[in-house]
Scaffold this active site. Structure first.
Site, PDB file in Angstrom:
ATOM      1  N   SER A 157      17.762  -1.937 -19.892  1.00  0.00           N
ATOM      2  CA  SER A 157      19.117  -2.360 -20.929  1.00  0.00           C
ATOM      3  C   SER A 157      19.678  -3.779 -20.237  1.00  0.00           C
ATOM      4  CB  SER A 157      20.057  -1.359 -20.909  1.00  0.00           C
ATOM      5  OG  SER A 157      21.520  -1.474 -21.092  1.00  0.00           O
ATOM      6  N   TYR A 170      26.062   4.745 -17.159  1.00  0.00           N
ATOM      7  CA  TYR A 170      24.490   4.530 -17.680  1.00  0.00           C
ATOM      8  C   TYR A 170      23.973   3.323 -17.045  1.00  0.00           C
ATOM      9  CZ  TYR A 170      22.228   2.182 -21.822  1.00  0.00           C
ATOM     10  OH  TYR A 170      21.696   1.947 -22.648  1.00  0.00           O
TER      11      TYR A 170
HETATM   12  P1  NAP Z   1      19.527   6.434 -29.462  1.00  0.00           P
HETATM   13  O1  NAP Z   1      18.981   6.539 -31.271  1.00  0.00           O
HETATM   14  O2  NAP Z   1      20.650   7.198 -29.385  1.00  0.00           O
HETATM   15  O3  NAP Z   1      17.661   7.496 -30.146  1.00  0.00           O
HETATM   16  C1  NAP Z   1      18.205   8.476 -28.175  1.00  0.00           C
HETATM   17  C2  NAP Z   1      15.959   9.195 -28.497  1.00  0.00           C
HETATM   18  O4  NAP Z   1      16.388  10.307 -27.101  1.00  0.00           O
HETATM   19  C3  NAP Z   1      16.979   9.728 -30.233  1.00  0.00           C
HETATM   20  O5  NAP Z   1      15.670  10.704 -29.938  1.00  0.00           O
HETATM   21  C4  NAP Z   1      16.995  11.590 -28.737  1.00  0.00           C
HETATM   22  O6  NAP Z   1      16.882  12.696 -29.428  1.00  0.00           O
HETATM   23  C5  NAP Z   1      15.757  10.853 -27.548  1.00  0.00           C
HETATM   24  N1  NAP Z   1      16.971  12.401 -26.147  1.00  0.00           N
HETATM   25  C6  NAP Z   1      18.015  11.705 -25.544  1.00  0.00           C
HETATM   26  N2  NAP Z   1      18.049  12.557 -24.630  1.00  0.00           N
HETATM   27  C7  NAP Z   1      16.761  13.398 -24.699  1.00  0.00           C
HETATM   28  C8  NAP Z   1      16.119  13.986 -23.637  1.00  0.00           C
HETATM   29  N3  NAP Z   1      16.595  14.515 -23.161  1.00  0.00           N
HETATM   30  N4  NAP Z   1      15.290  14.765 -23.955  1.00  0.00           N
HETATM   31  C9  NAP Z   1      13.942  14.536 -25.081  1.00  0.00           C
HETATM   32  N5  NAP Z   1      13.896  12.939 -25.882  1.00  0.00           N
HETATM   33  C10 NAP Z   1      15.779  13.192 -25.880  1.00  0.00           C
HETATM   34  O7  NAP Z   1      19.201   5.663 -28.743  1.00  0.00           O
HETATM   35  P2  NAP Z   1      18.491   3.866 -29.215  1.00  0.00           P
HETATM   36  O8  NAP Z   1      19.386   3.909 -29.569  1.00  0.00           O
HETATM   37  O9  NAP Z   1      17.500   4.132 -30.003  1.00  0.00           O
HETATM   38  O10 NAP Z   1      18.026   3.551 -27.702  1.00  0.00           O
HETATM   39  C11 NAP Z   1      16.815   4.419 -27.066  1.00  0.00           C
HETATM   40  C12 NAP Z   1      16.659   3.558 -25.728  1.00  0.00           C
HETATM   41  O11 NAP Z   1      16.604   2.608 -25.387  1.00  0.00           O
HETATM   42  C13 NAP Z   1      17.516   4.479 -24.918  1.00  0.00           C
HETATM   43  O12 NAP Z   1      16.930   4.496 -23.166  1.00  0.00           O
HETATM   44  C14 NAP Z   1      18.642   3.486 -24.436  1.00  0.00           C
HETATM   45  O13 NAP Z   1      19.648   3.662 -23.878  1.00  0.00           O
HETATM   46  C15 NAP Z   1      18.069   2.180 -24.712  1.00  0.00           C
HETATM   47  N6  NAP Z   1      18.769   1.271 -24.942  1.00  0.00           N
HETATM   48  C16 NAP Z   1      19.194   0.978 -25.938  1.00  0.00           C
HETATM   49  C17 NAP Z   1      19.847  -0.425 -26.515  1.00  0.00           C
HETATM   50  C18 NAP Z   1      20.719  -0.218 -27.951  1.00  0.00           C
HETATM   51  O14 NAP Z   1      21.336  -0.945 -28.355  1.00  0.00           O
HETATM   52  N7  NAP Z   1      20.636   0.444 -28.815  1.00  0.00           N
HETATM   53  C19 NAP Z   1      19.786  -1.155 -25.802  1.00  0.00           C
HETATM   54  C20 NAP Z   1      19.551  -1.345 -24.291  1.00  0.00           C
HETATM   55  C21 NAP Z   1      18.870  -0.139 -23.671  1.00  0.00           C
HETATM   56  P3  NAP Z   1      18.133  13.663 -29.698  1.00  0.00           P
HETATM   57  O15 NAP Z   1      18.482  13.451 -31.073  1.00  0.00           O
HETATM   58  O16 NAP Z   1      17.160  15.355 -29.746  1.00  0.00           O
HETATM   59  O17 NAP Z   1      19.422  13.733 -28.954  1.00  0.00           O
HETATM   60  C1  GCO Z   2      26.993  -0.547 -24.715  1.00  0.00           C
HETATM   61  C2  GCO Z   2      25.285  -0.283 -25.259  1.00  0.00           C
HETATM   62  C3  GCO Z   2      25.114  -0.816 -24.537  1.00  0.00           C
HETATM   63  C4  GCO Z   2      23.491  -1.278 -25.392  1.00  0.00           C
HETATM   64  C5  GCO Z   2      22.591  -1.281 -24.277  1.00  0.00           C
HETATM   65  C6  GCO Z   2      22.787  -3.165 -24.004  1.00  0.00           C
HETATM   66  O1  GCO Z   2      27.949   0.715 -24.937  1.00  0.00           O
HETATM   67  O2  GCO Z   2      27.543  -0.930 -23.568  1.00  0.00           O
HETATM   68  O3  GCO Z   2      25.418   0.959 -25.811  1.00  0.00           O
HETATM   69  O4  GCO Z   2      24.703  -0.174 -23.311  1.00  0.00           O
HETATM   70  O5  GCO Z   2      23.412   0.249 -25.552  1.00  0.00           O
HETATM   71  O6  GCO Z   2      21.876  -0.536 -22.887  1.00  0.00           O
HETATM   72  O7  GCO Z   2      21.612  -3.586 -23.606  1.00  0.00           O
END
Ligand code: NAP
Ligand code: GCO
Length: 277
Positions: A157, A170
């Site tokens: 992230s 986080y």
């Molecule tokens: P999301 O829409 O909240 O999806 C997260 C997924 O992880 C869901 O399928 C969730 O399943 C699953 N999960 C959560 N806890 C779990 C556990 N204990 N065991 C198995 N599965 C679990 O998040 P996203 O935005 O797609 O993010 C995916 C990854 O990218 C995360 O690691 C997040 O931190 C990272 N990320 C996101 C962003 C962003 O801006 N969106 C940016 C940087 C990094 P459930 O539905 O069962 O909870």
């Molecule tokens: C926040 C956001 C971010 C993104 C991502 C950025 O609340 O600042 O959720 O943390 O998820 O991780 O890279």
């Protein structure tokens, strides 16, 4: 004898293909994980994924099927060692081999001011976002070592590099995940295992939906406007923006890339931000 250099004409675009390989993408029922699994499938990989909710597994398998992908899902919580070990066994039973590629995608966030965040809140985020990748990587590494080939991609992230208010758990977890990435690289590189990270910027998924909610007067969420001003691309990313980098890091095209985090962020980490008008 003259030193022998590899012949560039030996390079083939097939080095970006994943045919015959099994990829496990954690938490890939939707969001970023679903997009990355789809990309790996389009490059030829067979897809395994997990989620905590059996109903989401069934729904997601049909979503994958609509993309022409025969993804197989299992119920497993990445924080539960026994469930993860059983997941890897089930994958081997179903596909005939252990995962060649692991994407540690599953993750949560809690946005709470630190003085209001309980130790349990902090622990839960670190448990899923950092202990989870450790547990799943540890379950997949023996199979990769046995094959002398493996790819681990940790979804880091911007908070692996930066802090902000309300995301102490986080940021701590994602900062730790960057260092776990480097440690797996260090400990297993000799087995032809590469461990790298993808650092998405602000991506439009359910996880960030609260940051983009329209205000009662219909105006954009202040954070939404802030991110657009902070991003040279002047937009939020989408999961599609991450797919090419995932294929690259999962493929032999990146066999000499190890311990790196590739930020796919529209330039936000490089930019001071647009001067307020
Ligand atoms: P999301 O829409 O909240 O999806 C997260 C997924 O992880 C869901 O399928 C969730 O399943 C699953 N999960 C959560 N806890 C779990 C556990 N204990 N065991 C198995 N599965 C679990 O998040 P996203 O935005 O797609 O993010 C995916 C990854 O990218 C995360 O690691 C997040 O931190 C990272 N990320 C996101 C962003 C962003 O801006 N969106 C940016 C940087 C990094 P459930 O539905 O069962 O909870
Ligand atoms: C926040 C956001 C971010 C993104 C991502 C950025 O609340 O600042 O959720 O943390 O998820 O991780 O890279």
């Amino acid at each position: 004898m003259a030193e022998q250099y590899a012949n560039p004409s030996a390079f083939s675009m097939d080095s970006f293909r994943l045919d015959g390989q099994v990829a496990l993408v954690t938490g890939a029922s939707y969001g970023i994980g679903f997009a990355i699994a789809t990309a790996l499938a389009k490059a030829g990989a067979k897809i395994a994924f997990n989620d905590r909710d059996p109903e989401k597994i069934a729904a997601s398998e049909s979503s994958y099927a609509k993309e022409g992908i025969k993804a197989k899902g299992w119920v497993a919580d990445v924080t539960k060692v026994d469930e993860v070990e059983q997941l890897v066994k089930d994958i081997e039973g179903h596909f005939g081999t252990t995962p060649d590629i692991l994407v540690n995608n599953a993750g949560i966030i809690k946005r709470i001011p630190m003085l209001e965040m309980t130790a349990e809140d902090f622990r839960q985020v670190v448990d899923i976002d950092l202990n989870g990748p450790f547990i799943v990587s540890k379950a997949c590494l023996p199979g990769m070592i046995a094959k002398n080939h493996g790819k681990i991609i940790n979804i880091c992230s911007m908070m692996s590099e930066l802090g902000r208010e309300t995301v102490a758990g986080y940021a701590a977890a994602k900062g730790g995940l960057k260092m776990l990435t480097r440690n797996i690289c260090s400990e297993f590189g000799e087995h032809n295992i590469q461990c790298n990270g993808i650092g998405p910027g602000y991506i439009a998924t359910p996880q960030t939906a609260p940051l983009r909610e329209r205000q009662p007067d219909g105006s954009r969420h202040p954070f939404d406007s802030f991110i657009v001003a902070k991003t040279p691309a002047a937009r939020w990313g989408t999961p599609v923006d991450l797919m090419g980098t995932a294929v690259f890091l999962a493929s032999d095209a990146s066999s000499f890339v190890n311990g790196q985090v590739i930020y796919v962020d529209g330039g936000i980490l490089a930019y001071i931000g647009k001067q307020p008008q």
